[in-house]
Each structure stands twice: as C-alpha cells, then as structure tokens.
Design a protein around this motif. Sequence first.
Motif: not given
Length: 73
Positions: A51-54, A61-64
């Motif tokens: 959630x932070x990465x999003x 990139x989030x899909x990966x």
Amino acid sequence: MYGLMITKQEYQEIEYLLRREMEEITLDLGDNRIDPSIKNAMEKRYEVLFHLFRRFASGEECLHYMPKRKKQN
C-alpha cells in the motif's frame, strides 16, 4: 493524514527499499520451513508495504508486486 516532502533522490531510495523488502518477503513466503503463523504475519507486512509502494510506483510496476490472493478451501 500526514504530508511528506522529499527530494527526488529520497523518493528513489524509498521506492528501492520498498521493492527490496517486498522481494525478500516473497522469497521467504516460498520457504516451506517457515511456520504458517510467521508467514501470516509476513503477508500482513507485505500488504502494508505494498500500500505504501502504490503511492510511489506507477500502475504497471504495482501490477508486478501485487499480492497474490489466498486460495479458499
């Protein structure tokens, strides 16, 4: 809600650290020697990191790094 002002270099470093931590957790989740209760805690940590990465990464990139759904029995 909190605000955060960071430089581009800091932004890139945070994104890198999040990626690296999520990859480490993914590898550890594949280890059969780790207790299921520990894996459950690791999955929760992964969700928080994701959630932070999003907030930092692009949609592609989030899909990966999107967490796998648990199988329902």
